[in-house]
Design a protein around this motif. Structure first.
Motif, mmCIF file in Angstrom:
data_model
loop_
_atom_site.group_PDB
_atom_site.id
_atom_site.type_symbol
_atom_site.label_atom_id
_atom_site.label_comp_id
_atom_site.label_asym_id
_atom_site.label_seq_id
_atom_site.Cartn_x
_atom_site.Cartn_y
_atom_site.Cartn_z
ATOM 1 N N GLY A 128 0.786 -1.219 0.000
ATOM 2 C CA GLY A 128 0.000 0.000 0.000
ATOM 3 C C GLY A 128 0.819 1.270 0.000
ATOM 4 N N LEU A 129 2.106 1.165 0.361
ATOM 5 C CA LEU A 129 2.960 2.348 0.351
ATOM 6 C C LEU A 129 3.466 2.582 -1.067
ATOM 7 N N SER A 130 3.119 3.720 -1.649
ATOM 8 C CA SER A 130 3.505 3.984 -3.033
ATOM 9 C C SER A 130 3.779 5.463 -3.226
ATOM 10 N N LEU A 131 4.495 5.769 -4.307
ATOM 11 C CA LEU A 131 4.743 7.161 -4.654
ATOM 12 C C LEU A 131 3.435 7.904 -4.896
ATOM 13 N N LYS A 132 2.451 7.211 -5.468
ATOM 14 C CA LYS A 132 1.161 7.843 -5.745
ATOM 15 C C LYS A 132 0.459 8.271 -4.458
ATOM 16 N N ILE A 133 0.525 7.415 -3.443
ATOM 17 C CA ILE A 133 -0.092 7.758 -2.163
ATOM 18 C C ILE A 133 0.604 8.982 -1.564
ATOM 19 N N PHE A 163 9.250 2.819 -5.600
ATOM 20 C CA PHE A 163 10.402 3.537 -6.155
ATOM 21 C C PHE A 163 10.170 4.050 -7.578
ATOM 22 N N GLY A 164 9.148 3.536 -8.252
ATOM 23 C CA GLY A 164 9.023 3.743 -9.688
ATOM 24 C C GLY A 164 9.762 2.612 -10.386
ATOM 25 N N GLU A 165 9.269 2.184 -11.530
ATOM 26 C CA GLU A 165 9.827 0.997 -12.187
ATOM 27 C C GLU A 165 11.306 1.148 -12.528
ATOM 28 N N GLU A 166 11.697 2.286 -13.090
ATOM 29 C CA GLU A 166 13.092 2.467 -13.508
ATOM 30 C C GLU A 166 14.043 2.443 -12.319
ATOM 31 N N ARG A 167 13.707 3.159 -11.254
ATOM 32 C CA ARG A 167 14.578 3.182 -10.078
ATOM 33 C C ARG A 167 14.628 1.810 -9.413
ATOM 34 N N ALA A 168 13.497 1.144 -9.338
ATOM 35 C CA ALA A 168 13.469 -0.181 -8.723
ATOM 36 C C ALA A 168 14.348 -1.158 -9.501
ATOM 37 N N GLU A 169 14.275 -1.090 -10.823
ATOM 38 C CA GLU A 169 15.082 -1.988 -11.650
ATOM 39 C C GLU A 169 16.566 -1.674 -11.487
ATOM 40 N N MET A 170 16.911 -0.393 -11.402
ATOM 41 C CA MET A 170 18.300 -0.011 -11.186
ATOM 42 C C MET A 170 18.815 -0.550 -9.851
ATOM 43 N N LEU A 171 17.972 -0.444 -8.815
ATOM 44 C CA LEU A 171 18.377 -0.944 -7.501
ATOM 45 C C LEU A 171 18.598 -2.451 -7.524
ATOM 46 N N ARG A 172 17.753 -3.156 -8.257
ATOM 47 C CA ARG A 172 17.921 -4.614 -8.342
ATOM 48 C C ARG A 172 19.272 -4.975 -8.958
ATOM 49 N N LYS A 173 19.728 -4.150 -9.862
ATOM 50 C CA LYS A 173 20.997 -4.436 -10.551
ATOM 51 C C LYS A 173 22.218 -4.099 -9.700
#
Length: 366
Positions: free
Chosen positions: A146-151, A189-199
């Motif tokens: 439930g915690l999101s940037l949109k909220i 985090f947003g898709e792009e930031r989340a993907e960067m963090l995974r890497k």
């Protein structure tokens, strides 16, 4: 730890968290109320994960503390709208019961609203599309659902709206690379930031992982309009690792300044008067674990370089330089006094009460 046990007993960390939220609400309300009286004549406190109202040891949690405060203050009694939500029906039933027991609760002009529901995409859509009255929102999920940037963006987008949310670093650190919770991490985090963090995170040390996760979270929030982001970290019992953080978000420097002052006073330790913005149970017994970096010395070196050839008031220096640093207003005054004594700056008026450096004093840098 199962969520059912979260409210069994109030920990020191829970007390610190509640104090930070309650103190900010009170100061925020005093700042907002005069302008709100000329508008809707309402302000709001919103708690999206409110819990049952009391811990099992009888201690009041944040919703009851806010309402008790409102009952005592005439302006709050007349203007405060409260919205408390929880996904657990037992919690909302218990909270409604506890609210009803508060002495003087009937004096509030607006009856507290208690709702039961998940904070999901529909909730995010509601806050994104609804014009809010001046509101201070507390978003305190047990994990990350439930915690999101949109909220976050939805509850701060309107005039006078600030937010503080609970960031469970342990669970989010574990969840970043977990495919089962990819959608939650992308929402946070947003898709792009989340993907960067995974890497990049797998190759980082624990300390660097934490630093990078908090930095990317702050940048994601700023990209959506939260101009000022201030984290306060909580360490584990040994003081070796961050367990969670409170993240404050505001669009205005005044809110940032107020919360910075509150969080600085709740910090376990400081170094040369520079607060850690961290609460650690271990600090009392091992204070030297903090740092011996002498941060005030670095501030003293940096300010003359940052403002070379300029003339600014103390307040202007503080507002322009302190963002995203641990330095509080007192640190700047101490440094400017020292620089003045050493003849490295001049200040007007030169004749002042000894040891003082008021906000309006003009500093001239060579």
């Amino acid at each position: 730890m199962p969520q059912a046990k979260f409210f069994d007993e109030r920990s020191d960390q829970s007390e610190v968290k509640a104090r930070i939220v309650q103190k900010y609400f009170y100061v925020w309300a005093r700042v907002i109320i005069p302008s709100a009286k000329l508008r809707e004549k309402k302000i709001a406190y919103i708690d999206l994960y409110a819990g049952p109202g009391r811990y099992k040891d009888g201690a009041a949690s944040t919703p009851l503390m806010i309402l008790e405060q409102a009952i005592k203050e005439p302006d709050l009694r007349d203007m405060l709208v409260t919205l408390f939500n929880d996904a657990n029906k037992d919690n909302t039933n218990a909270l409604e019961s506890e609210i009803g027991k508060l002495v003087g609760i009937e004096t509030l002009k607006y009856k507290p609203q208690v709702s039961c529901g998940e904070i999901d995409e529909d909730a995010a859509k509601y806050f994104s599309e609804t014009n809010l009255i001046p509101s201070f929102s507390f978003v305190d999920p047990f994990g990350y659902k439930g915690l999101s940037l949109k909220i976050v963006n939805g509850v701060i987008k309107d005039w006078g709206c600030d937010c503080v949310f609970f960031f469970n670093y342990n669970r989010i650190n574990a969840g970043i690379s977990n495919p089962a919770v990819k959608s939650h991490m992308d929402a946070l985090f947003g898709e792009e930031r989340a993907e960067m963090l995974r890497k990049v995170l797998p190759e980082k040390s624990p300390a660097k992982r934490e630093e990078l996760v908090l930095e990317e979270l702050a940048q994601a929030i700023k990209a959506m309009g939260g101009k000022f982001v201030l984290p306060f970290r909580f360490k584990n019992e040994k003081g070796t690792r961050t367990s969670h953080s409170l993240i404050f978000v505001s669009k205005h420097f005044k809110g940032y300044e107020i919360m910075k002052d509150i969080m600085s006073k709740e910090s376990s330790v400081d170094d040369q008067g520079v607060p850690s913005f961290t609460y650690s149970p271990a600090d009392a017994s091992t204070p030297l674990l903090f740092s011996l970096a002498r941060p005030l010395d670095s501030l003293k070196e940096d300010i003359p370089k940052a403002f070379a050839g300029q003339s600014l008031t103390m307040q202007q220096i503080y507002e322009r330089h302190s963002i995203d640093t641990p330095f509080i207003k007192k640190n700047y005054k101490d440094v400017l006094l020292a620089l003045e004594v050493e003849g490295k700056i001049s200040a007007e008026p030169a004749k002042r009460k000894k040891g003082t450096f008021a906000d309006h004093v003009v500093v001239k840098f060579p």
